[in-house]
Motif scaffolding. Structure first.
Motif, short mmCIF file in Angstrom:
data_model
loop_
_atom_site.label_atom_id
_atom_site.label_comp_id
_atom_site.label_asym_id
_atom_site.label_seq_id
_atom_site.Cartn_x
_atom_site.Cartn_y
_atom_site.Cartn_z
N ARG A 38 0.85 -1.20 0.00
CA ARG A 38 0.00 0.00 0.00
C ARG A 38 0.88 1.24 0.00
NH1 ARG A 38 -2.00 1.22 6.02
NH2 ARG A 38 -2.14 3.19 4.99
N THR A 39 0.30 2.35 -0.40
CA THR A 39 1.05 3.61 -0.33
C THR A 39 1.00 4.14 1.11
OG1 THR A 39 -0.91 4.85 -1.00
CG2 THR A 39 0.64 4.23 -2.75
N PRO A 40 1.93 5.00 1.48
CA PRO A 40 1.96 5.49 2.86
C PRO A 40 0.73 6.30 3.24
CG PRO A 40 3.82 6.38 1.60
CD PRO A 40 3.06 5.47 0.71
N PHE A 41 0.13 7.00 2.28
CA PHE A 41 -1.05 7.80 2.55
C PHE A 41 -2.10 7.46 1.50
CE2 PHE A 41 2.70 10.42 3.68
CZ PHE A 41 2.55 10.37 5.05
N SER A 42 -3.36 7.36 1.92
CA SER A 42 -4.42 7.04 0.97
C SER A 42 -5.63 7.91 1.24
CB SER A 42 -4.79 5.56 1.08
OG SER A 42 -5.23 5.26 2.38
N GLY A 43 -6.54 7.92 0.29
CA GLY A 43 -7.75 8.71 0.40
C GLY A 43 -7.92 9.60 -0.81
N PRO A 44 -8.83 10.55 -0.73
CA PRO A 44 -9.02 11.49 -1.82
C PRO A 44 -7.74 12.31 -2.04
CG PRO A 44 -10.77 11.72 -0.19
CD PRO A 44 -9.76 10.78 0.37
N PRO A 45 -7.51 12.80 -3.26
CA PRO A 45 -6.27 13.54 -3.54
C PRO A 45 -5.96 14.65 -2.55
CG PRO A 45 -7.41 13.09 -5.58
CD PRO A 45 -8.33 12.65 -4.47
N ALA A 46 -6.95 15.44 -2.15
CA ALA A 46 -6.69 16.54 -1.21
C ALA A 46 -6.21 16.01 0.15
CB ALA A 46 -7.94 17.39 -1.03
N ALA A 47 -6.77 14.90 0.59
CA ALA A 47 -6.35 14.31 1.87
C ALA A 47 -4.94 13.75 1.78
CB ALA A 47 -7.33 13.22 2.29
N VAL A 48 -4.61 13.15 0.65
CA VAL A 48 -3.26 12.60 0.46
C VAL A 48 -2.24 13.74 0.46
CG1 VAL A 48 -1.73 11.37 -1.12
CG2 VAL A 48 -4.05 10.53 -0.71
N ILE A 49 -2.54 14.81 -0.25
CA ILE A 49 -1.62 15.95 -0.30
C ILE A 49 -1.44 16.54 1.10
CG2 ILE A 49 -1.35 18.32 -1.15
CD1 ILE A 49 -2.60 17.30 -3.81
N ALA A 50 -2.51 16.68 1.85
CA ALA A 50 -2.40 17.19 3.21
C ALA A 50 -1.54 16.28 4.06
CB ALA A 50 -3.79 17.34 3.83
N ALA A 51 -1.69 14.98 3.91
CA ALA A 51 -0.88 14.03 4.68
C ALA A 51 0.58 14.10 4.28
CB ALA A 51 -1.42 12.61 4.50
N VAL A 52 0.85 14.23 2.99
CA VAL A 52 2.23 14.35 2.52
C VAL A 52 2.89 15.56 3.16
CG1 VAL A 52 3.64 14.91 0.49
CG2 VAL A 52 1.94 13.11 0.34
N LEU A 53 2.12 16.63 3.32
CA LEU A 53 2.66 17.87 3.87
C LEU A 53 2.83 17.84 5.39
CD1 LEU A 53 0.69 20.47 1.75
CD2 LEU A 53 3.13 19.93 1.60
N THR A 54 1.95 17.11 6.09
CA THR A 54 1.93 17.26 7.55
C THR A 54 2.17 15.99 8.35
OG1 THR A 54 -0.46 16.92 7.62
CG2 THR A 54 0.30 19.19 7.37
N ALA A 55 1.93 14.83 7.77
CA ALA A 55 1.99 13.58 8.55
C ALA A 55 3.25 12.78 8.21
CB ALA A 55 0.75 12.74 8.26
N GLU A 56 3.64 11.98 9.16
CA GLU A 56 4.72 11.01 8.92
C GLU A 56 4.06 9.66 8.60
OE1 GLU A 56 7.92 11.65 8.72
OE2 GLU A 56 7.53 13.74 9.20
N PRO A 57 4.62 8.90 7.66
CA PRO A 57 4.03 7.60 7.36
C PRO A 57 4.21 6.63 8.51
CG PRO A 57 6.08 7.87 6.17
CD PRO A 57 5.80 9.18 6.85
N GLU A 58 3.28 5.70 8.63
CA GLU A 58 3.44 4.65 9.63
C GLU A 58 4.62 3.78 9.22
OE1 GLU A 58 -0.36 2.68 9.49
OE2 GLU A 58 -1.10 3.92 11.14
N PRO A 59 5.37 3.28 10.17
CA PRO A 59 6.49 2.41 9.82
C PRO A 59 6.00 1.17 9.04
CG PRO A 59 6.61 3.08 12.11
CD PRO A 59 5.27 3.51 11.60
N PRO A 60 6.73 0.78 8.00
CA PRO A 60 6.32 -0.40 7.23
C PRO A 60 6.12 -1.65 8.09
CG PRO A 60 7.99 0.79 6.02
CD PRO A 60 7.87 1.43 7.37
N ARG A 61 6.92 -1.79 9.15
CA ARG A 61 6.80 -2.98 10.00
C ARG A 61 5.46 -3.03 10.74
NH1 ARG A 61 10.97 -5.99 11.78
NH2 ARG A 61 10.30 -5.77 13.94
N LYS A 62 4.77 -1.92 10.82
CA LYS A 62 3.44 -1.93 11.43
C LYS A 62 2.45 -2.71 10.56
CE LYS A 62 -0.16 0.90 13.38
NZ LYS A 62 -0.60 2.21 13.79
#
Length: 81
Positions: A38-62
């Motif tokens: 899966r990609t690190p962030f998912s959802g509608p494009p605006a939500a993904v862009i917001a996550a790219v700007l503000t959130a850290e991805p969950e560790p892959p091992r999770k």
């Protein structure tokens, strides 16, 4: 570009050509997807862009415990903001 693979610089709409860091970020996203399915962030494009700007991805091992720690570190480092 596809929002899920955009670097934070691209998501902010910075002018000029994309720098090598944008390619490094996208490579990190591809590695994340290969490791987790899966990609690190998912959802509608605006939500993904917001996550790219503000959130850290969950560790892959999770998502997959079998991911080696060193590979997880490389992946997350490539996507560091």
């Amino acid at each position: 570009g596809t929002p899920a693979y955009m670097s934070p610089e691209q998501a902010r709409g910075e002018k000029g050509e994309a720098q090598p860091a944008a390619d490094q970020y996208a490579a990190g996203v591809v590695l994340y997807e290969l490791l987790t399915g899966r990609t690190p962030f998912s959802g509608p494009p605006a939500a993904v862009i917001a996550a790219v700007l503000t959130a850290e991805p969950e560790p892959p091992r999770k998502h997959r415990r079998a991911v080696p720690r060193d590979l997880e570190t490389v992946c997350l480092r490539a996507m560091s903001k």
